[in-house]
Write a protein that holds these residues in place. Structure first.
Motif, mmCIF file in Angstrom:
data_model
loop_
_atom_site.group_PDB
_atom_site.id
_atom_site.type_symbol
_atom_site.label_atom_id
_atom_site.label_comp_id
_atom_site.label_asym_id
_atom_site.label_seq_id
_atom_site.Cartn_x
_atom_site.Cartn_y
_atom_site.Cartn_z
ATOM 1 N N CYS A 131 -31.827 -45.915 96.851
ATOM 2 C CA CYS A 131 -31.496 -46.142 95.665
ATOM 3 C C CYS A 131 -31.031 -47.723 95.526
ATOM 4 C CB CYS A 131 -30.273 -45.116 95.288
ATOM 5 S SG CYS A 131 -29.201 -45.955 94.004
ATOM 6 N N PHE A 132 -31.759 -48.648 94.600
ATOM 7 C CA PHE A 132 -31.852 -50.043 94.447
ATOM 8 C C PHE A 132 -30.303 -49.939 93.323
ATOM 9 C CE2 PHE A 132 -32.537 -53.505 91.839
ATOM 10 C CZ PHE A 132 -32.754 -54.529 92.740
ATOM 11 N N ILE A 133 -29.462 -50.955 93.212
ATOM 12 C CA ILE A 133 -28.727 -51.216 92.824
ATOM 13 C C ILE A 133 -29.208 -52.358 92.559
ATOM 14 C CG2 ILE A 133 -26.151 -52.095 91.626
ATOM 15 C CD1 ILE A 133 -25.489 -49.305 94.025
ATOM 16 N N PRO A 134 -29.550 -52.907 91.320
ATOM 17 C CA PRO A 134 -29.143 -54.712 90.508
ATOM 18 C C PRO A 134 -28.201 -55.235 90.966
ATOM 19 C CG PRO A 134 -30.234 -53.296 88.815
ATOM 20 C CD PRO A 134 -29.606 -52.662 89.795
ATOM 21 N N VAL A 135 -28.626 -56.341 90.782
ATOM 22 C CA VAL A 135 -26.828 -57.381 91.174
ATOM 23 C C VAL A 135 -26.171 -57.709 89.780
ATOM 24 C CG1 VAL A 135 -28.245 -59.624 91.040
ATOM 25 C CG2 VAL A 135 -26.301 -59.466 92.561
ATOM 26 N N SER A 136 -26.759 -57.876 89.474
ATOM 27 C CA SER A 136 -26.505 -57.819 88.270
ATOM 28 C C SER A 136 -25.268 -56.692 87.377
ATOM 29 C CB SER A 136 -27.210 -57.893 86.754
ATOM 30 O OG SER A 136 -28.716 -57.735 86.546
ATOM 31 N N LYS A 137 -25.265 -55.317 87.828
ATOM 32 C CA LYS A 137 -25.071 -54.631 87.265
ATOM 33 C C LYS A 137 -23.914 -53.938 88.650
ATOM 34 C CE LYS A 137 -25.158 -49.583 86.712
ATOM 35 N NZ LYS A 137 -26.877 -48.578 86.414
ATOM 36 N N ILE A 138 -23.808 -54.842 89.439
ATOM 37 C CA ILE A 138 -22.190 -54.762 90.232
ATOM 38 C C ILE A 138 -21.578 -55.730 89.633
ATOM 39 C CG2 ILE A 138 -21.370 -55.101 92.721
ATOM 40 C CD1 ILE A 138 -24.096 -54.786 94.342
ATOM 41 N N LEU A 139 -20.253 -55.284 89.798
ATOM 42 C CA LEU A 139 -18.957 -55.692 89.476
ATOM 43 C C LEU A 139 -18.245 -56.621 90.447
ATOM 44 C CD1 LEU A 139 -17.381 -53.820 86.660
ATOM 45 C CD2 LEU A 139 -18.561 -56.271 86.314
ATOM 46 N N LYS A 140 -17.765 -55.843 91.513
ATOM 47 C CA LYS A 140 -17.390 -55.897 92.970
ATOM 48 C C LYS A 140 -17.245 -54.909 94.014
ATOM 49 C CE LYS A 140 -12.622 -54.728 91.684
ATOM 50 N NZ LYS A 140 -11.625 -55.555 90.822
ATOM 51 N N PRO A 141 -17.733 -55.423 95.439
ATOM 52 C CA PRO A 141 -17.293 -53.994 96.098
ATOM 53 C C PRO A 141 -15.988 -53.903 96.205
ATOM 54 C CG PRO A 141 -18.125 -56.624 97.673
ATOM 55 C CD PRO A 141 -17.603 -56.382 96.018
ATOM 56 N N VAL A 142 -15.909 -53.159 96.975
ATOM 57 C CA VAL A 142 -14.464 -52.382 97.801
ATOM 58 C C VAL A 142 -14.494 -51.921 99.030
ATOM 59 C CG1 VAL A 142 -12.078 -51.360 97.017
ATOM 60 C CG2 VAL A 142 -13.891 -52.609 95.085
ATOM 61 N N LEU A 143 -12.865 -52.002 99.131
ATOM 62 C CA LEU A 143 -12.886 -50.902 100.680
ATOM 63 C C LEU A 143 -11.555 -50.168 100.128
ATOM 64 C CD1 LEU A 143 -13.110 -53.520 103.470
ATOM 65 C CD2 LEU A 143 -14.199 -51.705 103.696
ATOM 66 N N ASN A 144 -12.089 -49.435 100.437
ATOM 67 C CA ASN A 144 -10.706 -48.372 100.412
ATOM 68 C C ASN A 144 -10.297 -47.601 101.249
ATOM 69 O OD1 ASN A 144 -10.702 -48.371 97.384
ATOM 70 N ND2 ASN A 144 -11.907 -46.932 97.010
ATOM 71 N N GLU A 145 -9.534 -46.995 101.701
ATOM 72 C CA GLU A 145 -8.920 -45.765 102.809
ATOM 73 C C GLU A 145 -8.241 -44.606 102.241
ATOM 74 O OE1 GLU A 145 -5.073 -47.165 104.449
ATOM 75 O OE2 GLU A 145 -5.494 -45.846 106.428
ATOM 76 N N HIS A 146 -9.460 -43.284 102.448
ATOM 77 C CA HIS A 146 -8.850 -42.566 102.464
ATOM 78 C C HIS A 146 -8.356 -41.527 103.203
ATOM 79 C CE1 HIS A 146 -12.234 -42.363 98.632
ATOM 80 N NE2 HIS A 146 -12.392 -42.910 98.947
ATOM 81 N N VAL A 147 -6.844 -41.065 102.874
ATOM 82 C CA VAL A 147 -6.158 -40.534 103.959
ATOM 83 C C VAL A 147 -5.846 -39.043 103.507
ATOM 84 C CG1 VAL A 147 -3.556 -40.211 104.626
ATOM 85 C CG2 VAL A 147 -4.451 -42.260 104.322
ATOM 86 N N THR A 148 -6.398 -38.274 104.046
ATOM 87 C CA THR A 148 -6.021 -36.412 103.640
ATOM 88 C C THR A 148 -4.324 -36.195 104.694
ATOM 89 O OG1 THR A 148 -7.599 -35.293 104.949
ATOM 90 C CG2 THR A 148 -8.302 -36.444 103.268
ATOM 91 N N PRO A 149 -4.284 -34.937 104.651
ATOM 92 C CA PRO A 149 -3.597 -34.128 105.533
ATOM 93 C C PRO A 149 -3.745 -34.569 106.613
ATOM 94 C CG PRO A 149 -3.486 -33.107 103.154
ATOM 95 C CD PRO A 149 -4.755 -34.195 103.258
ATOM 96 N N VAL A 150 -5.373 -34.337 106.946
ATOM 97 C CA VAL A 150 -5.944 -34.528 108.442
ATOM 98 C C VAL A 150 -6.561 -35.201 109.133
ATOM 99 C CG1 VAL A 150 -5.280 -31.566 108.442
ATOM 100 C CG2 VAL A 150 -7.455 -32.746 107.366
ATOM 101 N N THR A 151 -6.781 -35.857 108.423
ATOM 102 C CA THR A 151 -7.901 -36.663 108.266
ATOM 103 C C THR A 151 -8.033 -38.582 108.084
ATOM 104 O OG1 THR A 151 -9.084 -36.569 106.470
ATOM 105 C CG2 THR A 151 -9.571 -35.265 108.557
ATOM 106 N N CYS A 152 -8.183 -39.354 108.126
ATOM 107 C CA CYS A 152 -7.862 -41.220 107.498
ATOM 108 C C CYS A 152 -9.397 -41.828 107.862
ATOM 109 C CB CYS A 152 -7.496 -41.186 107.743
ATOM 110 S SG CYS A 152 -6.271 -43.525 107.212
ATOM 111 N N TRP A 153 -9.895 -42.112 107.041
ATOM 112 C CA TRP A 153 -10.933 -43.083 107.490
ATOM 113 C C TRP A 153 -11.075 -44.104 106.480
ATOM 114 C CZ3 TRP A 153 -11.756 -38.618 104.504
ATOM 115 C CH2 TRP A 153 -11.854 -38.217 103.899
ATOM 116 N N TRP A 154 -11.956 -45.195 106.281
ATOM 117 C CA TRP A 154 -12.446 -45.961 105.131
ATOM 118 C C TRP A 154 -13.461 -46.110 104.516
ATOM 119 C CZ3 TRP A 154 -8.456 -49.809 104.185
ATOM 120 C CH2 TRP A 154 -7.737 -50.189 104.774
ATOM 121 N N CYS A 155 -14.302 -46.342 103.581
ATOM 122 C CA CYS A 155 -15.168 -46.628 103.318
ATOM 123 C C CYS A 155 -15.766 -47.630 101.970
ATOM 124 C CB CYS A 155 -15.596 -45.363 102.252
ATOM 125 S SG CYS A 155 -14.452 -45.202 100.484
#
Length: 204
Positions: A131-155
């Motif tokens: 999957c190719f994404i042109p650089v002009s289409k990217i606004l910014k990269p983001v690090l998110n932490e996903h938290v659920t009742p049983v798991t937690c991970w970064w994406c």
């Protein structure tokens, strides 16, 4: 629930951190390749590879062999129906598929600063989905932490123009934060997000 990392949380990964070419843990291996073809052109490649366990396949195969042998014993020695052997075989194949066979072996991020970002998913069968994404289409990269009742991970995600939802960089794997940070920094440089801390301040 989502929590976006702030600039204070990322301070430990600042200028003091020296990016290694390889980072490994029990589940994944991060490999960083940098190829410079011309003075103004380079390809920055980041791979997340699934670790292969040696002990797990041996244990699973031994368990399946013992299970089928016991079912065969019940059938031939005690006259149990042959369906017991068939069900044990089916159950053994299911265990092999769930715990040993990996449909996806590697996910890659190929950063071409002048052109864009290519996301690749490598399957065990040899198939590669790109999957190719042109650089002009990217606004910014983001690090998110996903938290659920049983798991937690970064994406790691990309905020794209004219799209309401974030685009996940790694769609199947959940590598740890120490592997995501070098990729996030490289994406920030490629998309000219110079003040990386401001990217996170906006989300706090």
């Amino acid at each position: 629930m989502q929590q976006v990392v702030g600039k204070d949380d990322i301070s430990n990964f600042g200028s003091k951190m020296v990016e290694p070419s390889v980072i490994s843990n029990a589940r994944f291996t991060y490999v960083h390749d940098y190829h410079k073809f011309l003075p103004l052109q380079a390809v920055d490649t980041h791979h997340i590879v699934a670790q292969k366990s040696v002990v797990k396949p041996i244990v699973i195969y031994l368990f399946v062999i013992l299970l089928v042998a016991y079912a065969a014993f019940l059938h031939f020695d005690q006259g149990k129906p042959v369906t017991i052997v068939l069900w044990c075989l089916l159950f053994g194949l299911l265990l092999v598929k769930l715990f040993i066979w990996r449909p996806i072996v590697k996910e890659s991020v190929i950063i071409m600063p002048s052109f864009g970002v290519q996301l690749e998913t490598h399957y065990g069968s040899g198939k590669i989905r790109r999957c190719f994404i042109p650089v002009s289409k990217i606004l910014k990269p983001v690090l998110n932490e996903h938290v659920t009742p049983v798991t937690c991970w970064w994406c790691l995600s990309l905020l794209l123009r004219d799209q309401d939802e974030l685009t996940l960089v790694f769609k199947k794997f959940h590598p740890p934060l120490k592997m995501l940070v070098p990729i996030w920094k490289a994406l920030c440089d490629a998309t000219e997000c110079k003040q990386s801390s401001e990217v996170f301040q906006e989300e706090e």
